[in-house]
Design a protein around this motif. Sequence first.
Motif, mmCIF file in Angstrom:
data_model
loop_
_atom_site.group_PDB
_atom_site.id
_atom_site.type_symbol
_atom_site.label_atom_id
_atom_site.label_comp_id
_atom_site.label_asym_id
_atom_site.label_seq_id
_atom_site.Cartn_x
_atom_site.Cartn_y
_atom_site.Cartn_z
ATOM 1 N N ARG A 1 -2.667 -0.515 10.856
ATOM 2 C CA ARG A 1 -3.144 -1.886 10.717
ATOM 3 C C ARG A 1 -2.081 -2.812 10.150
ATOM 4 O O ARG A 1 -2.353 -3.981 9.945
ATOM 5 C CB ARG A 1 -4.358 -1.917 9.777
ATOM 6 N N THR B 1 0.807 -1.218 0.000
ATOM 7 C CA THR B 1 0.000 0.000 0.000
ATOM 8 C C THR B 1 0.840 1.268 0.000
ATOM 9 O O THR B 1 0.576 2.189 -0.760
ATOM 10 C CB THR B 1 -0.912 -0.001 1.233
ATOM 11 N N PHE C 1 -2.122 -3.547 4.498
ATOM 12 C CA PHE C 1 -3.299 -4.362 4.154
ATOM 13 C C PHE C 1 -3.377 -4.553 2.652
ATOM 14 O O PHE C 1 -4.113 -3.927 1.939
ATOM 15 C CB PHE C 1 -4.606 -3.783 4.725
ATOM 16 N N THR D 1 -3.885 4.865 8.192
ATOM 17 C CA THR D 1 -4.608 3.614 8.416
ATOM 18 C C THR D 1 -3.720 2.423 8.093
ATOM 19 O O THR D 1 -3.702 1.432 8.827
ATOM 20 C CB THR D 1 -5.847 3.562 7.514
#
Lengths: 314, 113, 97, 91
Positions: free
Chosen positions: C93, C33, C96, C89
């Motif tokens: 996390r 990402t 992702f 984000t």
Amino acid sequence: MSIATLFEIVLAAVVLGLAIWTITVSETYSAAVGFVAYGLLVALIWVRLDAVDVAMTEAAIGGGLGGIVLLGAAARLRESEAMTAERPGRVVRLCAAALSASIAMVLAVAVLILPDPAPTLAPTVISNAGATGLANPVTNVLMAFRAMDTMLEKVVLMLAIVGVWSLASDQAWGGRPGPRHEADPNGVLAFLARLTPPAGIVIGIYLLWTGADHPGGAFQGGAVLASMWLLVIMAGLADTPPVSSRSLRLILVAGPGVFLVVGLGGLCFGPAFLAYPVAFAKPLILGIEVAMTLTIAATLALLLAGAPERSATR
Amino acid sequence: MSAVTVFGLCAAAAVGVGLYGLITNPQPLRKIIAFNLLGSGVFLLFGIIGRRGAAAGSGNDPVPQALVITGVVVAFSATALAIALTLRLFETAGSMTLRSRAPTGPNSDPSAG
Amino acid sequence: MSIARDIMTIVGVSAGVFFFLAGTIGLLRFPDTLTRLHALTKADNLGLGLVVLGLLPQAGSVRDGLKLISIWMFALLAGATVSQLIARTARQRGPFT
Amino acid sequence: MTEFLTGAVGLILAILALGLVSILRGPGDADRMMAAQLIGTAGIAVLLLLGAVTGVPTAVDVALILALLATFASIAFVKKGLSRLDTDGPG
């Protein structure tokens, strides 16, 4: 084949591919994302067709706000998707495909054999433009020649918002729509929501003002204002107003109200309903448009916010 | 092939695709999206006809343009109303069918809306 | 004068198209990402910026030029904010992908 | 000049289609959002170039609307799309 035709074929192919993908993709959220992209590309087609007014409306309302309202619902209903997995059987799908294909064929044939020369009202509209003092023919049609349609459309918007509000549950009746957004007041989102709206509001007013002579107008300006308001709400800098608020309701009826008063004035002092006196045509139309822009901005934003979910006092 | 022909065929196909989706997709939200696709195809057909009726001073007949602008706004308000109905249906009926899941209350999803 | 303007347009728009292409390929090819985000910002900021820069000599008036620049400014603002939110984000996390 | 700009429009449109492929592939929500952001920017670029090609200066106004709406839509995307990932910091 010229390079422009090639460009058009590529654009049409991309639009169609996206439409098919939007229909066939398994996840609703992805379909909503696809729909936003589709709206953007359709706006390009409208520019290519030289209908800039429609391109603006499509970009702002059709793809933009419409896509976002779909996106919000899709995000919310995401978990429930598994339970409605029942797809129609093969026979139904084949019949549907045959029906859709034949309708598309009929339309395609109709496009290919359109009469020549094409019937048109454009010369009539342009030759009568002097009666209103506005140079944008589309605004002339919307605000003067077919003003009744536009007025009734405002009523439709009002009915839609009444319909959405009446779906509130008992404890949220007359309350605030949507959840309260909490955000870090020093975060990036709050920064963006402080920086963009002043410029956005200027652009909204500019679109309304330029609509008299160039593409633009109340719908496009109103949509921009609505998106700025929602940006502030989403960043947590402001809350949605309770729908029982009197001033909010006043704004919501201002557009059709002013329109109706001017129309009745035409009936009382002039020849017909919505007949503008020639000397005051332009100021009257601009006055209606200003009221309409406020109404459209408030209505679009509240339609996006949805039914009331919290009681007004909380 | 002119722009009118290319985009006209594209609009006809979009109507077909939208109709197919409207019939075959079981979820209400997908039906709403398909209906919007169908509508945009019809609007484009208006644009094609307006384009053919272009006169000196405007590249596209203003009367169909005004009709489409009105139509886009009405389609948006219908979509918003339909979505509000769908969400309300899910709120009242959805939690009854899904016994194993927690009902989707108004405040369980902090960012939707 | 007109030739100089045209050259500026050709250089600017070509460079912009190049950055769009590079950004899209990055979006498709990069492994996670954060690197994809890096590719996206190149296309977003530089691609559109160079196209705007290339079109500025063709703008008819000062007002049109200001509009072009403000469009780029809006895109920059939105791009910067969205990238930050997505990246934060992603970091919280873990990637992702 | 017109030829060159039309070519550039076509190229950006092709790149936009490539970006669509990356929306279709996903795999994650973050990638979908990024691709949507890229498509918005590319759409603005196409509009600006199209305005220059066809001599429709008001296409710039459409791009202006698009830029503002894209700002708003991106935030809506992130806020709604990331809600499933229950962000607590930025959301």
